[in-house]
Motif scaffolding. Structure first.
Motif, PDB file in Angstrom:
ATOM      1  N   ALA A 179       0.838  -1.200   0.000  1.00 37.31           N
ATOM      2  CA  ALA A 179       0.000   0.000   0.000  1.00 37.31           C
ATOM      3  C   ALA A 179       0.876   1.254   0.000  1.00 37.31           C
ATOM      4  O   ALA A 179       0.582   2.236  -0.699  1.00 37.31           O
ATOM      5  CB  ALA A 179      -0.929  -0.002   1.205  1.00 37.31           C
ATOM      6  N   GLN A 180       1.962   1.227   0.761  1.00 35.17           N
ATOM      7  CA  GLN A 180       2.892   2.351   0.746  1.00 35.17           C
ATOM      8  C   GLN A 180       3.523   2.521  -0.631  1.00 35.17           C
ATOM      9  O   GLN A 180       3.717   3.642  -1.112  1.00 35.17           O
ATOM     10  CB  GLN A 180       3.981   2.146   1.799  1.00 35.17           C
ATOM     11  N   ASP A 181       3.846   1.402  -1.271  1.00 39.72           N
ATOM     12  CA  ASP A 181       4.502   1.467  -2.578  1.00 39.72           C
ATOM     13  C   ASP A 181       3.614   2.064  -3.659  1.00 39.72           C
ATOM     14  O   ASP A 181       4.117   2.615  -4.641  1.00 39.72           O
ATOM     15  CB  ASP A 181       4.952   0.068  -3.014  1.00 39.72           C
ATOM     16  N   LEU A 182       2.305   1.960  -3.502  1.00 41.15           N
ATOM     17  CA  LEU A 182       1.382   2.522  -4.489  1.00 41.15           C
ATOM     18  C   LEU A 182       1.065   3.992  -4.230  1.00 41.15           C
ATOM     19  O   LEU A 182       0.462   4.655  -5.082  1.00 41.15           O
ATOM     20  CB  LEU A 182       0.073   1.721  -4.502  1.00 41.15           C
ATOM     21  N   ALA A 183       1.468   4.502  -3.084  1.00 37.42           N
ATOM     22  CA  ALA A 183       1.071   5.851  -2.683  1.00 37.42           C
ATOM     23  C   ALA A 183       1.895   6.929  -3.378  1.00 37.42           C
ATOM     24  O   ALA A 183       3.071   6.736  -3.709  1.00 37.42           O
ATOM     25  CB  ALA A 183       1.185   6.002  -1.177  1.00 37.42           C
ATOM     26  N   ASP A 184       1.261   8.078  -3.564  1.00 40.58           N
ATOM     27  CA  ASP A 184       1.977   9.260  -4.054  1.00 40.58           C
ATOM     28  C   ASP A 184       2.719   9.951  -2.927  1.00 40.58           C
ATOM     29  O   ASP A 184       3.781  10.544  -3.139  1.00 40.58           O
ATOM     30  CB  ASP A 184       0.981  10.237  -4.684  1.00 40.58           C
ATOM     31  N   PHE A 185       2.139   9.881  -1.719  1.00 37.21           N
ATOM     32  CA  PHE A 185       2.758  10.491  -0.543  1.00 37.21           C
ATOM     33  C   PHE A 185       2.610   9.533   0.630  1.00 37.21           C
ATOM     34  O   PHE A 185       1.524   9.016   0.887  1.00 37.21           O
ATOM     35  CB  PHE A 185       2.084  11.827  -0.199  1.00 37.21           C
ATOM     36  N   VAL A 186       3.721   9.304   1.330  1.00 32.25           N
ATOM     37  CA  VAL A 186       3.724   8.448   2.518  1.00 32.25           C
ATOM     38  C   VAL A 186       4.239   9.284   3.670  1.00 32.25           C
ATOM     39  O   VAL A 186       5.243  10.006   3.535  1.00 32.25           O
ATOM     40  CB  VAL A 186       4.629   7.208   2.320  1.00 32.25           C
ATOM     41  N   GLY A 187       3.585   9.201   4.828  1.00 31.61           N
ATOM     42  CA  GLY A 187       4.038  10.028   5.938  1.00 31.61           C
ATOM     43  C   GLY A 187       3.307   9.710   7.220  1.00 31.61           C
ATOM     44  O   GLY A 187       2.562   8.737   7.323  1.00 31.61           O
ATOM     45  N   ASP A 188       3.537  10.568   8.231  1.00 30.66           N
ATOM     46  CA  ASP A 188       2.842  10.426   9.505  1.00 30.66           C
ATOM     47  C   ASP A 188       1.560  11.249   9.473  1.00 30.66           C
ATOM     48  O   ASP A 188       1.230  11.886   8.455  1.00 30.66           O
ATOM     49  CB  ASP A 188       3.754  10.807  10.677  1.00 30.66           C
ATOM     50  N   SER A 189       0.840  11.263  10.566  1.00 29.38           N
ATOM     51  CA  SER A 189      -0.490  11.887  10.592  1.00 29.38           C
ATOM     52  C   SER A 189      -0.446  13.375  10.259  1.00 29.38           C
ATOM     53  O   SER A 189      -1.308  13.881   9.524  1.00 29.38           O
ATOM     54  CB  SER A 189      -1.143  11.683  11.966  1.00 29.38           C
ATOM     55  N   PHE A 190       0.539  14.087  10.792  1.00 30.69           N
ATOM     56  CA  PHE A 190       0.599  15.533  10.560  1.00 30.69           C
ATOM     57  C   PHE A 190       0.909  15.845   9.107  1.00 30.69           C
ATOM     58  O   PHE A 190       0.243  16.671   8.465  1.00 30.69           O
ATOM     59  CB  PHE A 190       1.640  16.163  11.484  1.00 30.69           C
ATOM     60  N   TYR A 191       1.905  15.175   8.559  1.00 32.54           N
ATOM     61  CA  TYR A 191       2.276  15.388   7.163  1.00 32.54           C
ATOM     62  C   TYR A 191       1.091  15.098   6.243  1.00 32.54           C
ATOM     63  O   TYR A 191       0.795  15.868   5.319  1.00 32.54           O
ATOM     64  CB  TYR A 191       3.455  14.483   6.820  1.00 32.54           C
ATOM     65  N   LEU A 192       0.398  14.003   6.490  1.00 31.75           N
ATOM     66  CA  LEU A 192      -0.710  13.621   5.623  1.00 31.75           C
ATOM     67  C   LEU A 192      -1.903  14.567   5.766  1.00 31.75           C
ATOM     68  O   LEU A 192      -2.604  14.833   4.790  1.00 31.75           O
ATOM     69  CB  LEU A 192      -1.125  12.181   5.920  1.00 31.75           C
ATOM     70  N   ALA A 193      -2.125  15.077   6.976  1.00 29.90           N
ATOM     71  CA  ALA A 193      -3.208  16.047   7.167  1.00 29.90           C
ATOM     72  C   ALA A 193      -2.942  17.316   6.356  1.00 29.90           C
ATOM     73  O   ALA A 193      -3.842  17.859   5.699  1.00 29.90           O
ATOM     74  CB  ALA A 193      -3.359  16.384   8.650  1.00 29.90           C
ATOM     75  N   ARG A 194      -1.695  17.784   6.400  1.00 28.31           N
ATOM     76  CA  ARG A 194      -1.342  18.972   5.605  1.00 28.31           C
ATOM     77  C   ARG A 194      -1.511  18.702   4.117  1.00 28.31           C
ATOM     78  O   ARG A 194      -2.028  19.544   3.374  1.00 28.31           O
ATOM     79  CB  ARG A 194       0.085  19.405   5.903  1.00 28.31           C
ATOM     80  N   LYS A 195      -1.037  17.525   3.674  1.00 23.25           N
ATOM     81  CA  LYS A 195      -1.143  17.173   2.258  1.00 23.25           C
ATOM     82  C   LYS A 195      -2.595  17.123   1.813  1.00 23.25           C
ATOM     83  O   LYS A 195      -2.946  17.581   0.717  1.00 23.25           O
ATOM     84  CB  LYS A 195      -0.468  15.831   1.998  1.00 23.25           C
ATOM     85  N   ALA A 196      -3.442  16.543   2.639  1.00 22.48           N
ATOM     86  CA  ALA A 196      -4.858  16.418   2.285  1.00 22.48           C
ATOM     87  C   ALA A 196      -5.469  17.782   1.996  1.00 22.48           C
ATOM     88  O   ALA A 196      -6.292  17.922   1.081  1.00 22.48           O
ATOM     89  CB  ALA A 196      -5.614  15.725   3.413  1.00 22.48           C
ATOM     90  N   LYS A 197      -5.060  18.778   2.765  1.00 19.51           N
ATOM     91  CA  LYS A 197      -5.610  20.118   2.570  1.00 19.51           C
ATOM     92  C   LYS A 197      -4.976  20.833   1.384  1.00 19.51           C
ATOM     93  O   LYS A 197      -5.644  21.548   0.640  1.00 19.51           O
ATOM     94  CB  LYS A 197      -5.413  20.957   3.840  1.00 19.51           C
ATOM     95  N   GLU A 198      -3.681  20.616   1.166  1.00 17.13           N
ATOM     96  CA  GLU A 198      -2.949  21.348   0.130  1.00 17.13           C
ATOM     97  C   GLU A 198      -3.205  20.836  -1.281  1.00 17.13           C
ATOM     98  O   GLU A 198      -3.171  21.610  -2.244  1.00 17.13           O
ATOM     99  CB  GLU A 198      -1.441  21.257   0.403  1.00 17.13           C
TER     100      GLU A 198
END
Length: 311
Positions: A31-50
């Motif tokens: 699942a990580q290998d298919l992702a465009d962005f892999v990270g922890d909760s804070f990083y992913l929360a920021r990405k989701a908004k940006e």
């Protein structure tokens, strides 16, 4: 394992559906290998908004997908496995918050770990993650802080910010709390000089044993950038994949060694999220996440304040 045909289908579907895949470090390797962005909760929360896209596929647990939907209500958010929950997210009672507000009044801040339900976030003044909790609590004007739901992260924050009166709640991560001190000490004895790295969701006796305490991304960075050769890792086993990738990329594979406790810390909910399920939900549009509109505005406010105070 991600095959070439699987990757090609995912890439085609992402283009067709204007989708981006986010994955947490704890989910399965493929699942990580298919992702465009892999990270922890804070990083992913920021990405989701940006991110500017129509659809987010969130390879993680329920509260993560809900947070992404709260921060980007205009996006469609899909979960590869909608049954992937988080027990700790439900370990807080409304009465706990109400009683604290009645007792401390305006001099109370309710600080909510992002590992929580939308309703719990809505009861709070600000959300935090393990990577920013100390910083945000230290910046709050109130002296009294009710920290929900995780008592272990709350205890760690209280030690790091002694100027605050941190009130703890009886919640915890079942996977991190199950990490046994004796198993950590066994590894230290077997590997003298090893750096013990612990997530603050671990119990205080494990945290006290650690040489480094930090978020998931912090632990990964400590292993990759550290000068030492041996590391004991006290967090969910899923981080091994990112560590291996970074060690290989920096030419350190084989020079550095890391060890998990004998009772391997595996989150049963994160382990549900596989590459096959990522592909299936992207192809079929299943696992769509929505939030209870009764609590959405308050929860969104707490998340937005986190992003503001963590700068």
């Amino acid at each position: 394992m991600v095959t070439d045909s699987m990757r090609a289908e995912v890439e085609r579907l992402k283009r067709e559906k204007d989708a981006v895949i986010l994955a947490h470090y704890y989910v399965e390797d493929d699942a990580q290998d298919l992702a465009d962005f892999v990270g922890d909760s804070f990083y992913l929360a920021r990405k989701a908004k940006e991110l500017s896209c129509a659809t987010l596929v969130f390879a993680g647990v329920e509260f993560m997908a809900e947070s992404a939907k709260l921060l980007s209500p205009e996006k469609r958010v899909l979960m590869p496995d909608p049954t992937a929950g988080c027990p700790m997210a439900h370990m807080v009672r409304r009465s706990t918050v109400e009683e604290a507000r009645e007792r401390y009044g305006e001099d109370l801040a309710v600080v909510c770990y992002v590992n929580s339900t939308t309703e719990t976030k809505a009861l709070s003044d600000v959300c935090v993650t393990s990577s920013n909790a100390v910083r945000i609590v230290g910046r709050l004007p109130q002296r009294n802080v009710l920290f929900i739901p995780d008592m272990h992260l709350g205890h760690y924050v209280a030690e790091q910010v002694p100027s605050k009166n941190v009130i703890l709640n009886d919640g915890f991560c079942v996977t991190h709390e199950a990490i046994e001190l004796v198993e950590v000490q066994e590894l230290r004895a077997q590997h003298p000089g090893a750096v013990v790295c612990a997530h603050p969701e671990c119990a205080s006796w494990v945290v006290d044993e650690a040489d480094y305490v930090g978020s998931t991304s912090g632990i990964i960075e400590r292993v990759v950038s550290g000068a030492e050769e041996d590391y004991v890792i006290c967090t969910v086993h899923g981080v091994h994949h990112e560590i291996d990738l970074r060690l290989a990329a920096t030419g350190q594979q084989g020079r550095k060694r890391y060890y998990f406790p004998r009772t391997t810390p595996v989150c049963p909910n994160m382990a549900k999220v596989t590459g096959g399920k990522v592909l299936a939900c992207l192809r079929d549009g299943t696992g769509e996440t929505d939030v209870d509109e009764r609590f959405a505005a308050g929860a969104r406010r707490a998340l937005d304040r986190m992003l503001e105070l963590a700068r």
